[in-house]
Scaffold this motif. Structure first.
Motif, PDB file in Angstrom:
ATOM      1  N   VAL A 190       0.818  -1.207   0.000  1.00 30.65           N
ATOM      2  CA  VAL A 190       0.000   0.000   0.000  1.00 30.65           C
ATOM      3  C   VAL A 190       0.856   1.263   0.000  1.00 30.65           C
ATOM      4  CG1 VAL A 190      -1.839   1.223   1.195  1.00 30.65           C
ATOM      5  CG2 VAL A 190      -1.753  -1.262   1.279  1.00 30.65           C
ATOM      6  N   SER A 194       1.166   3.854  -3.389  1.00 31.47           N
ATOM      7  CA  SER A 194       0.799   5.267  -3.424  1.00 31.47           C
ATOM      8  C   SER A 194       1.971   6.124  -3.894  1.00 31.47           C
ATOM      9  CB  SER A 194       0.287   5.732  -2.055  1.00 31.47           C
ATOM     10  OG  SER A 194       1.291   5.584  -1.093  1.00 31.47           O
ATOM     11  N   LEU A 197       1.726   5.923  -7.641  1.00 32.45           N
ATOM     12  CA  LEU A 197       0.645   6.786  -8.134  1.00 32.45           C
ATOM     13  C   LEU A 197       1.114   8.237  -8.178  1.00 32.45           C
ATOM     14  CD1 LEU A 197      -2.571   5.416  -6.366  1.00 32.45           C
ATOM     15  CD2 LEU A 197      -1.955   5.228  -8.766  1.00 32.45           C
ATOM     16  N   ASN A 198       1.784   8.669  -7.113  1.00 33.77           N
ATOM     17  CA  ASN A 198       2.321  10.028  -7.097  1.00 33.77           C
ATOM     18  C   ASN A 198       3.328  10.235  -8.217  1.00 33.77           C
ATOM     19  OD1 ASN A 198       0.855  11.036  -4.970  1.00 33.77           O
ATOM     20  ND2 ASN A 198       2.351  10.462  -3.424  1.00 33.77           N
ATOM     21  N   HIS A 216      -8.264  -3.387 -11.389  1.00 30.54           N
ATOM     22  CA  HIS A 216      -9.537  -3.872 -10.885  1.00 30.54           C
ATOM     23  C   HIS A 216      -9.998  -2.976  -9.739  1.00 30.54           C
ATOM     24  CE1 HIS A 216      -6.514  -5.587  -8.257  1.00 30.54           C
ATOM     25  NE2 HIS A 216      -7.452  -5.571  -7.338  1.00 30.54           N
ATOM     26  N   VAL A 220      -8.457   3.466  -7.178  1.00 27.10           N
ATOM     27  CA  VAL A 220      -7.173   3.870  -7.742  1.00 27.10           C
ATOM     28  C   VAL A 220      -7.389   4.524  -9.109  1.00 27.10           C
ATOM     29  CG1 VAL A 220      -5.008   2.985  -8.671  1.00 27.10           C
ATOM     30  CG2 VAL A 220      -5.853   2.158  -6.484  1.00 27.10           C
ATOM     31  N   TYR A 222     -10.087   5.997 -10.242  1.00 29.26           N
ATOM     32  CA  TYR A 222     -10.724   7.298 -10.070  1.00 29.26           C
ATOM     33  C   TYR A 222      -9.695   8.335  -9.638  1.00 29.26           C
ATOM     34  CZ  TYR A 222     -13.461  11.029  -7.941  1.00 29.26           C
ATOM     35  OH  TYR A 222     -13.967  12.253  -7.601  1.00 29.26           O
ATOM     36  N   TYR A 223      -8.798   7.923  -8.755  1.00 30.89           N
ATOM     37  CA  TYR A 223      -7.790   8.857  -8.255  1.00 30.89           C
ATOM     38  C   TYR A 223      -6.892   9.361  -9.381  1.00 30.89           C
ATOM     39  CZ  TYR A 223      -3.623  10.686  -6.092  1.00 30.89           C
ATOM     40  OH  TYR A 223      -2.580  11.502  -5.773  1.00 30.89           O
ATOM     41  N   LEU A 224      -6.485   8.440 -10.268  1.00 28.17           N
ATOM     42  CA  LEU A 224      -5.439   8.778 -11.232  1.00 28.17           C
ATOM     43  C   LEU A 224      -5.970   9.297 -12.570  1.00 28.17           C
ATOM     44  CD1 LEU A 224      -2.316   8.576 -11.465  1.00 28.17           C
ATOM     45  CD2 LEU A 224      -2.655   6.373 -12.566  1.00 28.17           C
ATOM     46  N   CYS A 225      -7.165   8.852 -12.981  1.00 27.08           N
ATOM     47  CA  CYS A 225      -7.539   9.029 -14.385  1.00 27.08           C
ATOM     48  C   CYS A 225      -8.504  10.178 -14.649  1.00 27.08           C
ATOM     49  CB  CYS A 225      -8.132   7.730 -14.923  1.00 27.08           C
ATOM     50  SG  CYS A 225      -6.933   6.400 -14.864  1.00 27.08           S
ATOM     51  N   ALA A 242     -14.118  10.612 -15.174  1.00 27.07           N
ATOM     52  CA  ALA A 242     -13.954   9.910 -13.903  1.00 27.07           C
ATOM     53  C   ALA A 242     -15.048  10.325 -12.930  1.00 27.07           C
ATOM     54  CB  ALA A 242     -12.574  10.206 -13.324  1.00 27.07           C
ATOM     55  N   TYR A 246     -17.748   7.605 -11.529  1.00 26.99           N
ATOM     56  CA  TYR A 246     -17.533   7.254 -10.127  1.00 26.99           C
ATOM     57  C   TYR A 246     -18.619   7.835  -9.232  1.00 26.99           C
ATOM     58  CZ  TYR A 246     -14.642   6.311  -5.968  1.00 26.99           C
ATOM     59  OH  TYR A 246     -14.149   5.844  -4.783  1.00 26.99           O
ATOM     60  N   ILE A 261     -16.449  -2.120  -3.023  1.00 27.32           N
ATOM     61  CA  ILE A 261     -15.132  -1.702  -2.548  1.00 27.32           C
ATOM     62  C   ILE A 261     -15.189  -1.527  -1.037  1.00 27.32           C
ATOM     63  CG2 ILE A 261     -13.348   0.069  -2.658  1.00 27.32           C
ATOM     64  CD1 ILE A 261     -14.506   0.927  -5.324  1.00 27.32           C
TER      65      ILE A 261
ATOM     66  N   GLU B  44       2.242  -4.680   5.854  1.00 32.85           N
ATOM     67  CA  GLU B  44       2.726  -4.838   4.493  1.00 32.85           C
ATOM     68  C   GLU B  44       3.573  -6.097   4.388  1.00 32.85           C
ATOM     69  OE1 GLU B  44       3.106  -0.642   2.584  1.00 32.85           O
ATOM     70  OE2 GLU B  44       4.110  -0.605   4.502  1.00 32.85           O
ATOM     71  N   PRO B 261      -5.779   5.893  -1.813  1.00 31.22           N
ATOM     72  CA  PRO B 261      -6.580   6.818  -2.605  1.00 31.22           C
ATOM     73  C   PRO B 261      -8.063   6.667  -2.290  1.00 31.22           C
ATOM     74  CG  PRO B 261      -5.551   5.139  -4.006  1.00 31.22           C
ATOM     75  CD  PRO B 261      -5.184   4.821  -2.608  1.00 31.22           C
ATOM     76  N   LYS B 266      -8.825  12.805  -4.845  1.00 32.01           N
ATOM     77  CA  LYS B 266      -8.538  12.949  -6.270  1.00 32.01           C
ATOM     78  C   LYS B 266      -7.916  14.308  -6.556  1.00 32.01           C
ATOM     79  CE  LYS B 266     -10.506  12.703 -10.891  1.00 32.01           C
ATOM     80  NZ  LYS B 266      -9.574  11.777 -11.513  1.00 32.01           N
ATOM     81  N   LEU B 270      -0.912  12.100  -2.969  1.00 32.14           N
ATOM     82  CA  LEU B 270      -1.135  11.187  -1.852  1.00 32.14           C
ATOM     83  C   LEU B 270       0.017  11.341  -0.868  1.00 32.14           C
ATOM     84  CD1 LEU B 270      -2.179   7.924  -3.707  1.00 32.14           C
ATOM     85  CD2 LEU B 270      -3.648   9.374  -2.340  1.00 32.14           C
TER      86      LEU B 270
END
Lengths: 341, 321
Positions: A190, A194, A197-198, A216, A220, A222-225, A242, A246, A261, B44, B261, B266, B270
């Protein structure tokens, strides 16, 4: 069609793509049976756009990625930055499109240093002298958040997150127009996921590239796209910005995915949407018919994608006979406005 | 206070390195599993959560040794019992389900034999009784056509059905405690939701305690009553769901929650935790999280933090708590 698909802004154009695989074709007495994996899939990704593709395992998202990468045969048209597979040299094609996969360890050659791996695409395309390549590699390693000294290390000396950074760097080094990221953060922890993603967000600011981000995990995506498409059994069942997909989902399957989710809110805050009513499948019915709690006899025919966005708003396509069922504020009567696609 | 089914005291597990030395992978952890509760362990990769569970089952790999501590199961120390006694307990009083059901099921055996196996080993039932029990249980875990499923081989079932079969197998002897090691990680979100609901129902209806391991705080929230947060072989924070998710105190727990996230994040960066998860071979710090902690002070690199009780069930091991 008649949409603005022909715009030169589009980095990726996927039009009416179908894909089949045959099973049971071995042996002369067995009859080959064709299974359709992708059903008339069309989508476009604009310049500098991040496009998310979500769906459960087996829905065809990786098959679509492989078709776009030219790794499997398909019917229909796929163009990357104006280049189609059928008319473009495979090597030339790789300058425009690169991929990042789920497991970085299996994507990297264990016997090559990171520098050698990253040099390979430059060598293959004859870009720069050795010194120039060294400079490019050092700069790319910094872009993906690693020290230039990592060029001399081997994959096994790196952590999972660092390996994925190397894969992203190797994909970006040819400055492709499109990156396909297939579950690129699913195998990471996790806290490391992240960070990646950043990283995508920072590189996006620095460089000009589009991305098809397959996952899937709707959160994630929604956050990125910028835009999202939801796939079910090889059909795109919903597609839009998005925010629209969403926050105002139109297809019952998208709603199911969203409600499934697990979040960190207290249990009673959660919408219990998880009603699935399994029915006997009907031949020729909507692909989602047998699971859909709202299905009626009307759904025995396959629905088309319908645009439910208001006038002047970005396209929001839903493949359902009742596309505005959940959004009364949405639009008028089903199928009236916003022609079929 | 309800009775404890399982009490773990100062459990320390070591992994044999290539050079023959022992690296500590699980470092003096103590916790209890109370009767009828679902206790989650979140952490983790490499934090020692899976090793902990395997040690509870007595299924440690050759190179992993319990160096110290006790595992008390209804008063009996499982680290000291004979192999015969171990075999009596496993599958009957205590059972386990894993992440990937395909690798836990025997591909050459029909489902019926596999589901009924624990009953065959731990009791004396006729063939017909075994069949009836297996059938009833498959219905119970929500398999649509249980007769057909009993006749099937594992490869003929979907991932969700296989996991349901695993759950049936693990609960057929009505164990006191069920250990679940990332049981939904390999499943789709919708299937995951159904499997979580099923586990919760088994817990509520039969009072089976569940020790549930996951790396996903959302999953933990959906199913658990209490949570332990592990980092680098130590329990760094423990508490009820609401303690951990709404009022986390340890900087690692906070960082973990912040880096996920969610809807309202959004377009924002993060706040991820810098650095990486330490591996077993890395040199030990007094506070394992100090090198990545943004609030670390000088004392954090010098002295191990004591564990402070913040609330009834809420404990955190940090100099700042």
């Amino acid at each position: 069609m008649g949409k603005n698909h022909a715009s030169t802004q589009d980095i990726l154009r996927v039009e009416h793509v179908n894909n089949y695989y045959t099973k049971g074709g071995l042996g002369i007495l067995k009859k080959a049976e064709a299974n359709q994996v992708l059903h008339d899939v069309s989508l476009t990704i604009g310049n500098d756009e991040f496009f998310g593709l979500v769906g459960e395992s087996g829905c065809g998202k990786s098959t679509l990625a492989n078709a776009i990468l030219g790794l499997i045969p398909f019917e229909g048209t796929i163009e990357v930055a104006g280049h189609a597979h059928k008319t473009t040299d495979r090597k030339e094609f790789t300058r425009h499109i690169q991929a990042v996969f789920q497991d970085p360890l299996s994507a990297l050659n264990p016997r090559r240093t990171i520098g050698e791996t990253m040099r390979e695409p430059l060598m293959a395309h004859g870009i720069g002298s050795r010194q120039e390549q060294d400079r490019k590699i050092a700069k790319m390693l910094e872009t993906v958040g690693l020290d230039a000294s990592y060029a001399d290390r081997y994959p096994k000396e790196l952590s999972g997150g660092q390996r994925q950074r190397v894969c992203i760097g190797a994909a970006l080094i040819l400055e492709p127009d499109l990156i396909i990221a297939d579950e690129a953060i699913s195998a990471l922890d996790v806290s490391v996921g992240s960070q990646i993603l950043n990283l995508f967000n920072t590189i996006d600011v620095e460089r000009d590239f589009s991305m098809l981000f397959i996952s899937h995990n709707l959160n994630v995506v929604y956050y990125l796209c910028d835009r999202i498409a939801v796939m079910y059994k090889g059909y795109i069942v919903e597609q839009g910005t998005a925010d629209a997909v969403y926050n105002h989902p139109g297809h019952p399957y998208t709603r199911l995915l969203l409600s499934a989710i697990p979040d960190m809110q207290e249990e009673n805050d959660r919408e219990k949407e998880l009603l699935e009513k399994f029915k006997a499948p009907v031949a020729g019915a909507c692909a989602y018919y047998h699971r859909c709690p709202y299905a009626s006899d009307h759904c025995h025919k396959k629905p088309d994608l319908v645009n439910i966005a208001g006038r002047g708003e970005p396209e929001h396509l839903v493949r359902c006979w009742m596309p505005t069922l959940f959004d009364p504020a949405g639009v008028k009567e089903p199928g009236m406005e916003g022609g079929k696609v | 206070m309800s009775e404890n089914i399982l009490e773990i005291k100062d459990l320390t597990l070591g992994v044999t390195e290539r050079d023959g030395s022992m690296a500590v992978a699980v470092d003096h952890i103590s916790f209890e599993v109370r009767a009828g509760e679902i206790l989650g362990i979140v952490g983790e990769s490499g934090c020692g959560k899976s090793l902990t569970v395997m040690s509870l089952m007595g299924l440690l790999r050759e190179d992993v040794k319990a160096l110290e501590g006790q595992i008390l199961f209804q008063g009996e120390d499982l680290l000291a019992v004979s192999e015969e006694r171990r075999r009596e307990i496993n599958g009957k009083d205590m059972s386990i389900i894993y992440q990937e059901p395909m690798t836990s099921l025997n591909p050459l055996m029909r489902i019926e034999r596999q589901v009924a196996e624990p009953l065959r080993l731990h009791g004396s039932y006729s063939r017909e009784e075994l069949h009836q029990k297996a059938l009833a249980l498959l219905t119970e875990v929500g398999i649509q056509d249980p007769e057909a499923c009993l006749r099937a081989y594992p490869h003929q079932l979907s991932g969700g059905m296989r996991q349901r079969v695993m759950i049936a197998m693990a609960t057929i002897c009505s164990p006191r405690i069920l250990l679940a090691d990332e049981p939904t990680t390999a499943l789709d979100v919708t299937t995951q939701a159904h499997v979580l609901d099923l586990l919760k129902r088994i817990n509520r209806e039969y009072g089976t305690a569940i020790l549930f391991i996951s790396h996903d705080l959302g999953v933990i929230n959906r199913i658990c009553d209490r949570v332990l947060v592990m980092y680098a072989g130590k329990i760094v924070e423990a508490g009820t769901n609401r303690d951990i998710l709404d009022a986390p105190c340890h900087e690692y727990t906070r960082g973990l929650i912040r880096s996920i996230p969610t809807r309202d994040r959004k377009g924002k960066e993060l706040p991820s935790i810098p650095g990486r998860v330490p591996s077993v071979e890395d040199p030990k710090e007094p506070c394992p999280f100090a090198p990545r902690c943004r609030r670390a002070m000088e004392i954090c690199h010098r002295e191990a933090p004591a564990c402070t009780r913040i609330d009834q069930d809420h404990i955190a091991c940090c100099h700042l708590c």
